[in-house]
Design a protein around this motif. Structure first.
Motif, PDB file in Angstrom:
ATOM      1  N   UNK A 144     -17.325 -19.342  -5.012  1.00 19.53           N
ATOM      2  CA  UNK A 144     -17.543 -20.769  -5.184  1.00 19.53           C
ATOM      3  C   UNK A 144     -19.034 -21.063  -5.055  1.00 19.53           C
ATOM      4  N   UNK A 145     -19.690 -21.407  -6.154  1.00 20.63           N
ATOM      5  CA  UNK A 145     -21.120 -21.717  -6.141  1.00 20.63           C
ATOM      6  C   UNK A 145     -21.313 -23.155  -5.679  1.00 20.63           C
ATOM      7  N   UNK A 146     -22.082 -23.330  -4.623  1.00 16.83           N
ATOM      8  CA  UNK A 146     -22.276 -24.663  -4.043  1.00 16.83           C
ATOM      9  C   UNK A 146     -23.313 -25.442  -4.841  1.00 16.83           C
ATOM     10  N   UNK A 147     -23.009 -25.679  -6.117  1.00 11.20           N
ATOM     11  CA  UNK A 147     -23.947 -26.374  -6.996  1.00 11.20           C
ATOM     12  C   UNK A 147     -24.140 -27.826  -6.671  1.00 11.20           C
ATOM     13  N   UNK A 148     -23.284 -28.385  -5.801  1.00 11.33           N
ATOM     14  CA  UNK A 148     -23.413 -29.788  -5.417  1.00 11.33           C
ATOM     15  C   UNK A 148     -24.512 -29.991  -4.370  1.00 11.33           C
ATOM     16  N   UNK A 149     -24.922 -28.920  -3.692  1.00 15.59           N
ATOM     17  CA  UNK A 149     -25.982 -29.048  -2.692  1.00 15.59           C
ATOM     18  C   UNK A 149     -27.287 -29.478  -3.357  1.00 15.59           C
ATOM     19  N   UNK A 150     -28.082 -30.240  -2.617  1.00 13.39           N
ATOM     20  CA  UNK A 150     -29.313 -30.783  -3.198  1.00 13.39           C
ATOM     21  C   UNK A 150     -30.582 -30.146  -2.643  1.00 13.39           C
ATOM     22  N   UNK A 151     -30.435 -29.146  -1.778  1.00 10.99           N
ATOM     23  CA  UNK A 151     -31.616 -28.483  -1.218  1.00 10.99           C
ATOM     24  C   UNK A 151     -32.128 -27.437  -2.218  1.00 10.99           C
ATOM     25  N   UNK A 152     -32.912 -27.908  -3.160  1.00  8.69           N
ATOM     26  CA  UNK A 152     -33.425 -27.051  -4.233  1.00  8.69           C
ATOM     27  C   UNK A 152     -34.278 -25.914  -3.685  1.00  8.69           C
ATOM     28  N   UNK A 153     -34.978 -26.171  -2.574  1.00 13.01           N
ATOM     29  CA  UNK A 153     -35.865 -25.149  -2.009  1.00 13.01           C
ATOM     30  C   UNK A 153     -35.099 -23.958  -1.435  1.00 13.01           C
ATOM     31  N   UNK A 154     -33.813 -24.111  -1.179  1.00 16.60           N
ATOM     32  CA  UNK A 154     -33.011 -22.978  -0.726  1.00 16.60           C
ATOM     33  C   UNK A 154     -32.604 -22.078  -1.883  1.00 16.60           C
ATOM     34  N   UNK A 246     -16.781 -20.217  -9.864  1.00 15.05           N
ATOM     35  CA  UNK A 246     -16.522 -21.643  -9.993  1.00 15.05           C
ATOM     36  C   UNK A 246     -17.720 -22.402  -9.434  1.00 15.05           C
ATOM     37  N   UNK A 247     -18.119 -23.483 -10.110  1.00 15.66           N
ATOM     38  CA  UNK A 247     -19.202 -24.328  -9.612  1.00 15.66           C
ATOM     39  C   UNK A 247     -18.582 -25.552  -8.946  1.00 15.66           C
ATOM     40  N   UNK A 248     -18.930 -25.791  -7.692  1.00 11.13           N
ATOM     41  CA  UNK A 248     -18.368 -26.922  -6.962  1.00 11.13           C
ATOM     42  C   UNK A 248     -18.729 -28.255  -7.600  1.00 11.13           C
ATOM     43  N   UNK A 249     -19.780 -28.273  -8.420  1.00 14.80           N
ATOM     44  CA  UNK A 249     -20.196 -29.519  -9.067  1.00 14.80           C
ATOM     45  C   UNK A 249     -19.736 -29.612 -10.517  1.00 14.80           C
ATOM     46  N   UNK A 250     -18.783 -28.770 -10.903  1.00 12.86           N
ATOM     47  CA  UNK A 250     -18.227 -28.815 -12.251  1.00 12.86           C
ATOM     48  C   UNK A 250     -17.466 -30.134 -12.412  1.00 12.86           C
ATOM     49  N   UNK A 251     -17.845 -30.983 -13.385  1.00  9.67           N
ATOM     50  CA  UNK A 251     -17.160 -32.276 -13.544  1.00  9.67           C
ATOM     51  C   UNK A 251     -15.672 -32.130 -13.844  1.00  9.67           C
ATOM     52  N   UNK A 252     -15.279 -31.062 -14.523  1.00  7.54           N
ATOM     53  CA  UNK A 252     -13.852 -30.839 -14.788  1.00  7.54           C
ATOM     54  C   UNK A 252     -13.098 -30.551 -13.495  1.00  7.54           C
ATOM     55  N   UNK A 253     -13.761 -29.865 -12.580  1.00  6.21           N
ATOM     56  CA  UNK A 253     -13.153 -29.618 -11.275  1.00  6.21           C
ATOM     57  C   UNK A 253     -13.076 -30.913 -10.477  1.00  6.21           C
ATOM     58  N   UNK A 254     -14.144 -31.690 -10.503  1.00  3.61           N
ATOM     59  CA  UNK A 254     -14.168 -32.966  -9.789  1.00  3.61           C
ATOM     60  C   UNK A 254     -12.997 -33.864 -10.217  1.00  3.61           C
TER      61      UNK A 254
END
Length: 557
Positions: A144-154, A246-254
């Motif tokens: 599960x890729x935490x693509x919803x996180x906003x800490x770009x520097x990580x 899977x991307x946690x920020x996938x709109x189809x998943x949302x």
């Protein structure tokens, strides 16, 4: 090290590394401490726990999202990734009603990120294989890729070792503007080209480098997000092992998560109370909280033009601290039905959402994740859920062939090289001093103090005010002796400069910048050095359900 022959090609040596932080919550759980295991409800070493968890998932299938619809979302996502037979087999399994999953998640990393991400994906795959054998039913490894996180520097960097032995970081700068989710943050063709060029300049030249760079270029040619480029690389590395992404920020998943968002809003106060109860349980055991809840936090985010906003409860409304937004509970519930793509979980609600979306048999977690999952038991119970089996991520230090030889040359164990390098290096250098300089200088300084003491006493009697001058004079002379000692020691070090560089090489390989190897170097560093067969080497490391840190020595044949 225990030696194991793999495929008739090469011996693989594996041994355990004893962790120093044996009193931490995560380590006590890993070792099966009965008191700590009560926080989680089970332990992977208990064979019955696997059977019970599978039975619970079967009995509560109607409380989760529709698995067939989830499988369709995952299949659609995989159309943008490299494919293979084993990946297709896993996707087919996911469409079966009796399928279970082992999950592990992580934020994306530039060009694959740190080694620990590679090891977590490997742990997920091996755990799924082990569970499928235990239960005689399909178990899919899902990352599960935490693509919803906003800490770009990580997510925006990777570390490699250059030819001179120094560690260099390759990074992509975050675009100006609001801090959006990583999956929603655009990365331009120019940024990708620059990052690839910098990586090419920093990586030492090897026979594997041209093909590696070509493969990376193929993943970023259409200027994808960091999350998508990362997913493509993981699909490349682990597709023939059946890993599903899977991307946690996938709109189809949302779109399928709306019902759970609704529950998290309607029962937000109950959620907060359950988390506080969980914190009390952990604190009462004497552990420091890994992720303490903030009073008034809704434990949810809203994707907004001003960025990903953390929501708080304020007089029954959901608002952010800066007042950009304010929604009533009714309006939030409406969003969950019509625009779930605007909503996002945080670290403490993501596990609940994960269990709503998937039939999670087990979750692979790192030490910090296990620590904050420790407070989640009451929250799972509050929402009618049962916590999955938690599997500590497998952790490794890879011992390169050249390092093996150097360790032998200097009679060092890997453990000594990692935890006691400074003193062992100093001890070795001291043994190269055939003149016994340290002893001689120590003797000179002691004799000087003895000779000088009566003189200090005499001058202080001649004139009391001269006592301070005498002390200052003594200290200056000692300082000059110490300076000569330092210069003499440096001269010895200069005579053994080549050997000391080898000591430094040991340190930079096993504990670079005094950090664990897996947390600093990117997988791409070893891929470039030893080729794609090095990546396959890890599939032959035996699975250990308790995780732990192991030392691995071996080379592709």
């Amino acid at each position: 090290m225990a030696q194991r022959q793999i495929g008739g090609h090469f011996p693989l040596n594996i041994t355990s590394f004893i962790e120093s932080n044996s009193s931490s919550l995560a380590e006590r759980y890993r070792l099966g401490d009965s008191q700590v295991c009560e926080l989680f409800g089970s332990h992977p070493s208990n064979e019955r726990a696997w059977v019970d968890r599978a039975a619970w998932l079967d009995a509560n299938a109607n409380k989760r999202a529709n698995l067939k619809q989830i499988a369709d979302v995952v299949r659609k996502y995989h159309r943008g990734l490299p494919g293979g037979k084993e990946t297709e087999n896993s996707l087919a399994k996911l469409e079966r009603e009796d399928c279970l999953v082992v999950v592990g998640g992580q934020q994306a990393g530039l060009f694959g990120g740190a080694l620990l991400i590679f090891y977590k994906a490997l742990s997920v795959i091996q755990a799924a294989r082990d569970a499928e054998r235990r239960l005689s039913r399909p178990v899919v490894p899902l990352f599960w890729i935490a693509g919803e996180d906003h800490d770009f520097d990580e997510a925006n960097h990777v570390n490699v070792q250059v030819a001179s032995g120094e560690v260099r970081r390759v990074r992509i700068e975050r675009p100006d503007g609001p801090r959006l989710a990583v999956t929603r943050t655009p990365v331009s063709e120019e940024q990708w080209a620059t990052a690839l060029q910098e990586l090419a300049e920093q990586l030492p030249d090897t026979e594997f480098k041209p093909r590696l760079l070509d493969r990376l270029q193929s993943h970023v040619a259409d200027a994808p997000s960091l999350s998508l480029a990362f997913a493509r690389l993981l699909a490349d590395w682990f597709g023939d092992m059946g890993l599903v992404l899977m991307d946690a920020d996938d709109p189809d998943l949302r779109a399928l998560e709306g019902p759970m968002f609704r529950e998290l809003m309607l029962r937000n106060d109950d959620l907060a109370a359950a988390l506080k109860t969980g914190e009390s349980h952990v604190s009462e055991m004497g552990f420091k909280l890994q992720a303490e809840t903030t009073p008034g936090s809704a434990n949810l985010f809203l994707h907004h033009e001003q960025g990903r906003l953390l929501l708080h409860k304020d007089k029954g409304s959901f608002t952010d601290r800066r007042g950009n937004v304010s929604y009533t509970c009714g309006e939030m519930i409406e969003l969950s039905a019509t625009r779930p793509d605007l909503l996002s979980t945080n670290a403490l609600t993501r596990p609940l959402m994960q269990d709503f979306v998937l039939p999670v048999l087990a979750a692979v977690l790192g030490p910090s994740e296990i620590a904050y999952w420790g407070i989640l038991g009451p929250a799972f119970k509050e929402f009618g859920m049962s916590m999955p089996i938690l599997l500590p991520r497998q952790s490794f230090t890879y011992i390169e062939p050249a390092i093996v030889k150097l360790l032998s040359k200097y009679s060092l164990t890997v453990e000594e090289a990692i935890v006691d390098w400074e003193s062992r290096r100093a001890e070795w250098l001291g043994k190269q001093d055939e003149w016994r300089l340290e002893e001689r200088f120590r003797d000179v300084k002691e004799r000087f103090r003895e000779l000088y003491a009566p003189l200090m006493d005499t001058v202080s009697k001649v004139q009391p005010g001269m006592a301070g001058l005498a002390e200052s004079n003594r200290d200056k002379i000692l300082e000059q002796i110490a300076y000569l000692e330092t210069r003499s020691t440096d001269a010895i070090a200069k005579r053994h400069e080549a050997s000391l560089r080898q000591w430094d090489r040991i340190r930079q390989s096993l504990s670079p910048l005094d950090k664990p190897q897996e947390r600093l170097y990117g997988t791409v560093h070893f891929w470039n050095r030893y080729g794609p067969d090095w990546l396959k080497l890890w599939s032959d490391v035996p699975f250990d359900e308790k995780g732990g840190h192991r030392l691995v020595e071996g080379m592709p044949g």
